[in-house]
Write a protein that holds these residues in place. Structure first.
Motif, short mmCIF file in Angstrom:
data_model
loop_
_atom_site.label_atom_id
_atom_site.label_comp_id
_atom_site.label_asym_id
_atom_site.label_seq_id
_atom_site.Cartn_x
_atom_site.Cartn_y
_atom_site.Cartn_z
N MET A 1 1.01 -1.12 0.19
CA MET A 1 -0.16 0.06 -0.03
C MET A 1 0.88 1.33 0.01
O MET A 1 1.72 1.51 0.83
N THR A 2 0.61 2.36 -0.85
CA THR A 2 1.35 3.48 -0.92
C THR A 2 0.91 4.25 0.24
O THR A 2 -0.24 4.31 0.59
N PRO A 5 -2.36 7.22 -1.63
CA PRO A 5 -3.10 6.59 -2.56
C PRO A 5 -3.39 7.48 -4.01
O PRO A 5 -3.66 8.66 -3.66
N GLN A 405 -7.33 3.39 5.47
CA GLN A 405 -6.09 3.02 5.33
C GLN A 405 -5.99 1.87 4.90
O GLN A 405 -5.20 1.28 3.75
N GLY A 408 -6.88 1.38 1.32
CA GLY A 408 -5.98 2.30 0.46
C GLY A 408 -6.64 3.53 0.02
O GLY A 408 -6.14 3.93 -1.23
#
Length: 436
Positions: A1-2, A5, A405, A408
């Motif tokens: 996960m960045t 997003p 979170q 994402g």
């Protein structure tokens, strides 16, 4: 996960001024004057990676039946003074001040906002508001000096003047853009790292939407329901090309109240408590008194609506802007008929009239709903009105945001250090600096 997003939801917090959405009677409710209330909610919001702390402010004490209103904020320290203090105890969250374009001077206000922007290292914002009522004007010995039709015209010239001042180099001469605000001044401050304060605006009329399309970086709205939010954003976005602006230059933050719990059932039970705490028996009577124009203290809030008629047929502006100009007796007759048809007491009727369109549910189900908002592209975030101050963000920060979170759709760190960066706004373009 960045950490950022590609498509995400953001939050801002609205520390309200005059309202009865905040549950003042709760033992958890903090002072509207002590710095601790402001510090606690701003730092909680920053812990939750909120984009902005937005401070509502008015220029007069609200009155009710000729007396200072007992059920609302009676007054609080100046917004920019509060936000300058908060700049010292926060690091990333934006600090947005409600400031009036009707009863201020462009050079003075632009300088004060630029000062906040420098002191906060590029985190200042300005929520532009206008006023045309005589009772606020009386504080400035101007009465109702500005015609209603001229409010946005003056505001547009005011914002243009402020942007010219912010774009100028220190010592550079700046002149008025038009004739409502004649002035010539000299810029006295350097630019911040975000170039200038971010401009916020809330206006749902056609004129207000046009103003936002031309001048605002962020627009607040009352369109929190998904379908309404889509329609509102579409209407405002179609106006942007006329001002040479792209879709990424205006962010949409509808106002919203969240009532959350572990499960949907618990959240619904909590929502019932919230609405009844927001509309106390005294608040319910005060709401009707704005139409009836007289004290209704002899009536039972749990009984039927008053059988007496309002003291005059038309409500004047001193009873509150939302009632100004309405036909008082006609409204009272309609309310009595509606309450009788549905079997509602005074208090239950007022709850039905005033209850916000809250998002109510368990953390997981609300997170799923917000994913749909993200996918629709209708909103960039929500301006959260907590029903408790200063603890009303705890459920969002500790319960909802982790769920977002995981899906994402919420950042795991701030995008940058300035408000403009954290809102995802592009850099200020030089053509904006329309100098005289």
């Amino acid at each position: 996960m960045t950490t950022q997003p590609a498509r995400a939801i953001q939050f801002g917090v609205f520390f309200q001024g005059v309202n009865f959405g905040t549950i003042w009677s709760s033992a958890q409710s903090g002072s509207q004057h002590d710095f601790e209330s402001f510090r606690r909610i701003a730092q909680t919001a920053e812990r939750g990676l909120f984009s902005a702390f937005f401070l509502g402010e008015g220029l007069r004490l609200r009155e009710h039946l000729g007396r200072v209103h007992e059920l609302d904020v009676a007054g609080r320290p100046d917004a920019q003074t509060q936000l300058a203090a908060l700049a010292a105890v926060t690091e990333r969250i934006g600090l947005v001040a409600t400031q009036n374009a009707t009863y201020n001077d462009p050079h003075d206000l632009a300088r004060r906002l630029a000062s906040l922007d420098l002191l906060s290292d590029g985190r200042a914002g300005w929520n532009v508001v206008t006023t045309d009522n005589a009772w606020t004007g009386a504080n400035f010995r101007r009465g109702g000096w500005l015609d209603h039709a001229d409010r946005y015209r003056r505001a547009a010239e005011f914002v243009t003047a402020a942007k010219r001042i912010w774009a100028a180099e220190p010592g550079e001469r700046v002149e008025a853009p038009d004739d409502l605000i004649p002035f010539a001044t000299t810029s006295t401050l350097p630019r911040s790292r975000q170039q200038r304060p971010v401009v916020f605006q809330a206006g749902d009329s056609d004129t207000g939407r046009e103003f936002a399309a031309q001048h605002a970086d962020v627009i607040f709205s009352a369109h929190g329901k998904l379908d309404d939010a889509i329609a509102f954003a579409s209407d405002v976005r179609r106006r942007l090309p006329a001002y040479g602006r792209g879709a990424d230059e205006l962010k949409f933050f509808p106002g919203q109240e969240f009532i959350l719990a572990e499960t949907d059932a618990e959240a619904r039970e909590k929502a019932d408590w919230v609405t009844h705490a927001q509309v106390s028996p005294q608040t319910a009577l005060a709401y009707l008194e704005q139409v009836w124009g007289r004290s209704l203290s002899e009536y039972d809030p749990d009984g039927p609506l008053p059988d007496v008629d309002p003291v005059q047929d038309e409500a004047d502006g001193t009873r509150g802007s939302m009632f100004s100009g309405l036909r008082a007796k006609q409204t009272a007759d309609q309310w009595r008929a509606l309450a009788a048809e549905k079997g509602l007491s005074i208090r239950e009727f007022v709850i039905a009239q005033t209850t916000r369109r809250s998002i109510v549910g368990g953390y997981g189900s609300v997170a799923d709903l917000l994913v749909r908002y993200v996918e629709s592209g209708a909103v960039d975030g929500f301006n959260v009105s907590p029903y408790l101050v200063p603890t009303g963000l705890d459920d969002i920060v500790d319960g909802l945001i982790p769920e977002l979170q995981e899906r994402g759709v919420y950042p795991t760190e701030y995008a940058g250090t300035t408000l403009r960066e954290n809102l995802g706004l592009p850099a200020v373009r030089e053509p904006e600096a329309v100098r005289a």
